[in-house]
Structures are given as structure tokens and as C-alpha cells.
Design an enzyme around this catalytic site. Structure first.
Site, PDB file in Angstrom:
ATOM      1  N   HIS A 123       0.647  -0.993   0.058  1.00 57.00           N
ATOM      2  CA  HIS A 123       0.254  -0.134  -0.683  1.00 57.00           C
ATOM      3  C   HIS A 123       0.967   1.180   0.045  1.00 57.00           C
ATOM      4  O   HIS A 123       2.135   0.821   0.546  1.00 57.00           O
ATOM      5  CB  HIS A 123      -0.964  -0.526   0.856  1.00 57.00           C
ATOM      6  CG  HIS A 123      -1.800   1.063   1.233  1.00 57.00           C
ATOM      7  ND1 HIS A 123      -2.157   1.986   1.702  1.00 57.00           N
ATOM      8  CD2 HIS A 123      -3.687   0.971   1.066  1.00 57.00           C
ATOM      9  CE1 HIS A 123      -3.299   3.069   1.910  1.00 57.00           C
ATOM     10  NE2 HIS A 123      -3.436   2.452   1.503  1.00 57.00           N
ATOM     11  N   ASP A 200       3.087  -4.416   8.392  1.00 63.57           N
ATOM     12  CA  ASP A 200       1.487  -3.457   7.706  1.00 63.57           C
ATOM     13  C   ASP A 200       0.736  -5.069   8.069  1.00 63.57           C
ATOM     14  O   ASP A 200      -0.157  -5.360   7.251  1.00 63.57           O
ATOM     15  CB  ASP A 200       1.872  -2.934   6.160  1.00 63.57           C
ATOM     16  CG  ASP A 200       0.616  -2.208   6.421  1.00 63.57           C
ATOM     17  OD1 ASP A 200      -0.586  -2.390   6.652  1.00 63.57           O
ATOM     18  OD2 ASP A 200       0.468  -1.315   4.754  1.00 63.57           O
ATOM     19  N   GLN A 203      -5.137  -5.078   6.872  1.00 60.07           N
ATOM     20  CA  GLN A 203      -6.067  -5.551   6.357  1.00 60.07           C
ATOM     21  C   GLN A 203      -5.746  -7.200   7.551  1.00 60.07           C
ATOM     22  O   GLN A 203      -7.267  -8.318   8.019  1.00 60.07           O
ATOM     23  CB  GLN A 203      -5.994  -6.169   4.936  1.00 60.07           C
ATOM     24  CG  GLN A 203      -5.403  -5.621   3.898  1.00 60.07           C
ATOM     25  CD  GLN A 203      -6.961  -4.207   3.440  1.00 60.07           C
ATOM     26  OE1 GLN A 203      -8.211  -5.764   4.597  1.00 60.07           O
ATOM     27  NE2 GLN A 203      -6.992  -2.861   3.306  1.00 60.07           N
ATOM     28  N   LYS A 226     -10.189  -0.770   9.992  1.00 60.90           N
ATOM     29  CA  LYS A 226     -10.508  -1.782   9.087  1.00 60.90           C
ATOM     30  C   LYS A 226     -10.739  -3.293  10.059  1.00 60.90           C
ATOM     31  O   LYS A 226     -11.034  -4.286   9.270  1.00 60.90           O
ATOM     32  CB  LYS A 226      -8.886  -2.413   8.365  1.00 60.90           C
ATOM     33  CG  LYS A 226      -9.586  -1.436   7.927  1.00 60.90           C
ATOM     34  CD  LYS A 226      -7.791  -1.314   6.904  1.00 60.90           C
ATOM     35  CE  LYS A 226      -7.541   0.085   5.790  1.00 60.90           C
ATOM     36  NZ  LYS A 226      -8.236   0.212   4.660  1.00 60.90           N
ATOM     37  N   CYS A 364      -5.095   2.916  -3.760  1.00 55.80           N
ATOM     38  CA  CYS A 364      -3.699   3.333  -3.031  1.00 55.80           C
ATOM     39  C   CYS A 364      -2.266   1.832  -2.891  1.00 55.80           C
ATOM     40  O   CYS A 364      -1.517   1.646  -2.764  1.00 55.80           O
ATOM     41  CB  CYS A 364      -3.766   3.059  -2.037  1.00 55.80           C
ATOM     42  SG  CYS A 364      -4.997   4.485  -1.416  1.00 55.80           S
TER      43      CYS A 364
HETATM   44  C1  PLP Z   1      -2.704  -2.458   3.298  1.00 49.10           C
HETATM   45  C2  PLP Z   1      -2.572  -1.637   4.056  1.00 49.10           C
HETATM   46  N1  PLP Z   1      -1.384  -0.856   4.699  1.00 49.10           N
HETATM   47  C3  PLP Z   1      -2.093   0.102   5.518  1.00 49.10           C
HETATM   48  C4  PLP Z   1      -3.815   0.809   4.998  1.00 49.10           C
HETATM   49  C5  PLP Z   1      -3.365   2.248   5.288  1.00 49.10           C
HETATM   50  O1  PLP Z   1      -4.471   2.728   6.488  1.00 49.10           O
HETATM   51  P1  PLP Z   1      -4.938   3.868   7.596  1.00 49.10           P
HETATM   52  O2  PLP Z   1      -5.276   4.611   6.082  1.00 49.10           O
HETATM   53  O3  PLP Z   1      -6.327   3.072   7.285  1.00 49.10           O
HETATM   54  O4  PLP Z   1      -3.814   4.340   8.024  1.00 49.10           O
HETATM   55  C6  PLP Z   1      -4.098  -0.065   4.253  1.00 49.10           C
HETATM   56  C7  PLP Z   1      -5.525   0.902   4.274  1.00 49.10           C
HETATM   57  O5  PLP Z   1      -6.354   0.938   2.982  1.00 49.10           O
HETATM   58  C8  PLP Z   1      -4.034  -0.169   3.903  1.00 49.10           C
HETATM   59  O6  PLP Z   1      -5.074  -1.394   3.393  1.00 49.10           O
END
Ligand code: PLP
Lengths: 406, 152
Positions: A123, A200, A203, A226, A364
């Protein structure tokens, strides 16, 4: 524990509505999940009964607010099996948690000539902070590629890891592809060359059991929204030995023990990293989301979602002109796809008018789109409350979209 | 009840399937890039003006949703052979149509075939898809080559 889908759906007030005169089928859970009543009630209860600042009051309300806030930390510690609640730092979300590590740990541990390794399926929030860090300190960002199934090219990992590699950033469960990555393997290999690993888990946490000690990851991040919790709150797990020596990320109240104009003494963990009045209501809601997950059982939820995903993949494979983006052997909750002759953005609009909420875009993860040579995909992503009937509705609507453009 | 056909009229479906003036112009006096980061739509427009300021030839290439491709296709048809001096007025008429109140009927006389895009007003998230090509063409006309046009 039994898994009764109708009862479980009853926990989510928002699901029981019509959109454009159709029953809502919410299939955009990788963007954010809906919130059970228990979470909404916990937030409301805090504002109606306990609202006060934390860690500083001498009155009853502040003591109740502080107790609820710290209870949430303990719930999250237990959920990811951290050794100590000192290792659980509340942040605005996964993004802020990664930025915290890239700034605080990165600035002090990564220098000119060093390397940061991320995967091609990250992401943007696990790419850009490292890019910014590399630019600041003169380090190099390296990329572990993916194959056409949307799996990491693990055979290239050994070549990419070397004594210059200081940090590996890897997504646990990909939001764009649904791939579940072999993070334990990656961590073992990274540690062998002395690199630290940030996983990370934005998800992952709602869809699988996570044990940070078993993984032996150095940092783990996630977002409450999430996993059935509120927006604007998430966490950073870090090994205590690492967090201890890291400088604060932001300065302000709560993160100090003593301030004079000559010198400031920083607070102990985890408060050193929680400057200012935190998102108290969000944190309490986050704790309630953990309770909800535990009450329903992550294993039960995961099994239900796997059966939904298998059902959806079966229909997708039989659907003329549909190309699944991300066909990893190990995947969860995400069906990303393109439909010949219909742009994902048009699909999103057409499905919306049928009450079906999906995501259309680059998720993203623009490098993933570049890998597959598509500008965007349509993505259906499943959560505990989704049903096979909703997947049927999705594919019926896809059929109508195809006809509209025929 | 609202029908998706109001948005995806046959004209739009046709122009999406076989866009007019699609491709490169080898000889062109003006060109510009347009990009919509939200959906990844990318356009490049080419314009060949005569000394008298007539749009002798126009073309576009790129990728995007049906609305953005059809809109670009219809736009090229609308301006080809016309004085470039008329572009700004048409830009404003189009912009007005896609952002005006639903009760207001598109001005067929001024907009001609472009009126089929009036349906995007029902879909706030799609208005930018229809206007990307217009912003891109406007930056080509104004000769600001270096910064890609955005729909903001
Ligand atoms: C794999 C992954 N990492 C990081 C994020 C970022 O999360 P947040 O926008 O809640 O900080 C997301 C959100 O779409 C994600 O899907």
C-alpha cells in the site's frame, strides 16, 4: 461458539437499509468495515458518562476514562499477543504508525548507503514514508517483485537481502490482491542479515489470528477501522527493546515526565509516543471492536470469509470476460478484477445503483496496477457479515453491466 | 425512477466503443496531458490550428472510463473545424451543464450532441470523468504544456 450469520448481521445497524431502493450489499470492507452496535455504544457511553481527559485528572470521570483507555490497550496487547502492553502505541492508524517508525527509528538507524526493502504489492502507506526517509538520509529503496499470480517472488528475496538492508516493510494481507504473504519466512531471513521487519497488518487483523511474538516481527501496524472499530485510531506494536531507544516522534503533553526550558525528560513507554490528548473515544471503541471479534471468534469469521471468497471466485471464473487480478494460492477476503469492455469506474457506478458497494480504483497500490498493466480494478472485499446472496447479487449486476455496454 | 441509461446513453456507449479522433497527431501546434488521480484516467490531446485560428485537426489518446472516453470523443467532434476562439465559451457551457441543477435542461442549441453528457449531474463522483478532457484541451489551447491538467 456458533456462527449465526443472521444474528451477527443484527449487530450492525447500518446493514439494514436500502440504497436506491435495493438492499445494501456492502462489499467494500477492505476500505473500511462497518461497526457493530457494541462499538457504537462504547463510544456513546464514553461521551455520555465518562468523557474526561486521560492520565491527568484526579476526578472520577478522568479515572474512568483512563481505565477504559488503558483497558483497550490491554485488549489489543492480548489480541496480537504482545509481551507487554508497553509495546502497544496508539496512533491515528496504520499510516501514522509507519510514519512514526520511518521517522523515529528510521532517522536514527538508517543512513547513507543503507537499504530499505519493500514489496511491489505494498500500500502507498508502506512505500512513501520509506521513500521520504531514503531521500532524507541518502538510503536506497529496493523492491521485492511479485509474480503474475500476485505472489511475492520469494526466490529473489535472498539476493535482495544483504548487510546493507536495515529494514524490510511487508504487507501481511494485500488490500489490492488479497494475497497472504509468508511473513514469518521473510522475518527469519531478514533477521539473518540483521534487518528489522515492519509488518503492515492493516488488512490482516480482522481476518486472521496474529501473534507478533510467534512471528518475531519488530514492528506491526494496523488500523481499527478495518477491524470493526472507529476511524482515526490504530496501533503500532514494537519490540520493547527497540521502542526504548527510539526518540519520540512528536513532542507535547503526556509524553514527558519533566519539562524545563533547558531540558525535557521523556515519559516511559508507551506514553513517550503518545503526545497530546489522544483519541480517547476511538481507543475505547477499538477495545470494544476487539471484544466483538473475540466474541464471534476470528477463526469462525475467517472460515466464513474463506467460504465466501471461494464461492465468489467460482462465479468469477465462470463469468465471461472477467479477469481476476490476484490469484495467489494463499489469499483472503479480496476479489479484485477487471471486466472486458467495462471500465472499473463504470462498474462501480452501475453496481452502486443496484445497492452494491464495491471499490473501483488503484486501491492505493499503483505499482500493483502497473504490474498487471491495468489502470484500475474493481474490488469486492468480504467481512464477517457478508452472505452468498450478496455475492449472487454482485454477479447478477455484473451481468447487467456487461449487457449495458454490449 | 432513475435509469442507468440516463447516464449510459447509447451515444455514450458508442463513442466509448469506437472513439472518434482517437490517436496521435504527428503535426500539431498544441498538446497537453490530463490526469485524474482518483480513477487513474489519463488523456493526451493534440490540436492543430491554422494560421487563421481554426481547429484543423484534433485528436486524443489515453485510457479511462466510458464517460471520460466518450466525453473526449464528443469534444473533439464538437471543436473540429471551428475557430479556437470559440473554445472558451463552449468549455463554460459544458462546465455549466455538468454542474447545474438537475431541473435545468441542457441547452441543446449551444451544446448539440454534448448534451447527452448532462446525465452525469446525477452522479457527483463522475463529473470529473466528463470534464477531464475539457480541462486538458483548455490547457493545450492556453499553451501551458508543462503541468498536466487536473479536474480540480
Ligand atoms: C494494506 C494497507 N496498509 C495500510 C493502509 C492504511 O491504513 P490507514 O489509511 O487506516 O492508515 C491500508 C488502508 O487502506 C491498507 O489496506
Amino acid at each position: 461458539m456458533s456462527f449465526d450469520i443472521e444474528q451477527l448481521r443484527g449487530d450492525f445497524p447500518i446493514l439494514h437499509q436500502q440504497v436506491y431502493d435495493r438492499p445494501l450489499a456492502y462489499l467494500d470492507n477492505a476500505a473500511t468495515t462497518q461497526k457493530p452496535k457494541a462499538v457504537i455504544d462504547a463510544v456513546r457511553h464514553y461521551y455520555e458518562r465518562d468523557n474526561a481527559n486521560v492520565h491527568r485528572g484526579v476526578h472520577a470521570l478522568s479515572e474512568r476514562a483512563t481505565a477504559a483507555y488503558e483497558a483497550a490497550r490491554e485488549k489489543l496487547r492480548a489480541l496480537v499477543n504482545a509481551a507487554s502492553s508497553h509495546e502497544i502505541i496508539f496512533t491515528r492508524g496504520a499510516t501514522e504508525a509507519i510514519n512514526l517508525v520511518a521517522s523515529s527509528w528510521g532517522n536514527t538507524h538508517i543512513g547513507a548507503g543503507d537499504e530499505v526493502l519493500v514489496s511491489e504489492m505494498e500500500h502507498h502507506s508502506d512505500i512513501v514514508p520509506w521513500q521520504m526517509l531514503c531521500e532524507r538520509v541518502g538510503a536506497t529503496l529496493k523492491v521485492l517483485p511479485i509474480n503474475d499470480a500476485g505472489e511475492l517472488c520469494m526466490e529473489q528475496l535472498d539476493d535482495l537481502l544483504n548487510e546493507r538492508t536495515k529494514l524490510v516493510g511487508i504487507v501481511h494481507l494485500s488490500n489490492a490482491l488479497g494475497t497472504i504473504n509468508p511473513v514469518a519466512d521473510i522475518i527469519t531471513k531478514a533477521h539473518a542479515v540483521g534487518a528489522r521487519v515492519l509488518v503492515d497488518g492493516a488488512q490482516a487483523v480482522a481476518h486472521m489470528a496474529v501473534d507478533v511474538q510467534a512471528l518475531d516481527c519488530d514492528f506491526y501496524v494496523t488500523s481499527a477501522h478495518k477491524m470493526y472499530g472507529p476511524t482515526g485510531i490504530g496501533l503500532l506494536y514494537g519490540k520493547e527493546t527497540l521502542l526504548e531507544v527510539m526518540p519520540p516522534y512528536q513532542g507535547g503533553g503526556d509524553m514527558i515526565t519533566m519539562v524545563t526550558f533547558e531540558e525535557t525528560q521523556y515519559n516511559e513507554l508507551p506514553y513517550k509516543f503518545e503526545a497530546g490528548t489522544p483519541n480517547i473515544a476511538g481507543t475505547i471503541g477499538f477495545g470494544a471492536a476487539v471484544d466483538w471479534l473475540n466474541d464471534n471468534g476470528i477463526a469462525n469469521i475467517a472460515a466464513h470469509e474463506q467460504s465466501l471468497l471461494a464461492y465468489a471466485i467460482g462465479q468469477a471464473e465462470a463469468f465471461d470476460g472477467l479477469r481476476i487480478i490476484g490469484t495467489a494460492a494463499s489469499k483472503a477476503t479480496v476479489l479484485s478484477f477487471t471486466l472486458q469492455g467495462v471500465h472499473p469506474h463504470d462498474l462501480g457506478t452501475i453496481l452502486d445503483r443496484e445497492g452494491i458497494a464495491i471499490r473501483a480504483g488503484h486501491h492505493c497500490a499503483m505499482p500493483v496496477m502497473q504490474h498487471f498493466g491495468v489502470p484500475a480494478t474493481a474490488r469486492a472485499s468480504f467481512a464477517a457479515y457478508n452472505t452468498k446472496a450478496e455475492i449472487d447479487a454482485l454477479f447478477e449486476a455484473l451481468g447487467r453491466a456487461r449487457d449495458l455496454f454490449a | 425512477m432513475f435509469d442507468l441509461r440516463d447516464l449510459y446513453q447509447q451515444v455514450i456507449v458508442d463513442h466509448n466503443k469506437s472513439p472518434r479522433n482517437f490517436g496521435k497527431l504527428d503535426a500539431c501546434s498544441h498538446e497537453a496531458d490530463g490526469y485524474n488521480p482518483l480513477c487513474g484516467d489519463k488523456l493526451h490531446v493534440y490540436l492543430q490550428l491554422s494560421d487563421a485560428g481554426i481547429v484543423e485537426d484534433v485528436a486524443f489518446e489515453g485510457e479511462g472510463c466510458a464517460i471520460s472516453i466518450a466525453s473526449a470523443s464528443l469534444m473533439t467532434e464538437a471543436i473540429k473545424g471551428k475557430p479556437v476562439a470559440d473554445f472558451e465559451a463552449l468549455f463554460r457551457d459544458f462546465q455549466h451543464m455538468v454542474t447545474s441543477d438537475l431541473a435545468e435542461q441542457p441547452d441543446d442549441e449551444r451544446l448539440g450532441k454534448l448534451a447527452v453528457l448532462g446525465g452525469v449531474r446525477e452522479f457527483p463522483s463522475r463529473i470529473k470523468c466528463a470534464t477531464l478532457c475539457w480541462h486538458t484541451m483548455r490547457s493545450a489551447v492556453q499553451g501551458s504544456h508543462n503541468t498536466p491538467a487536473k479536474t480540480e
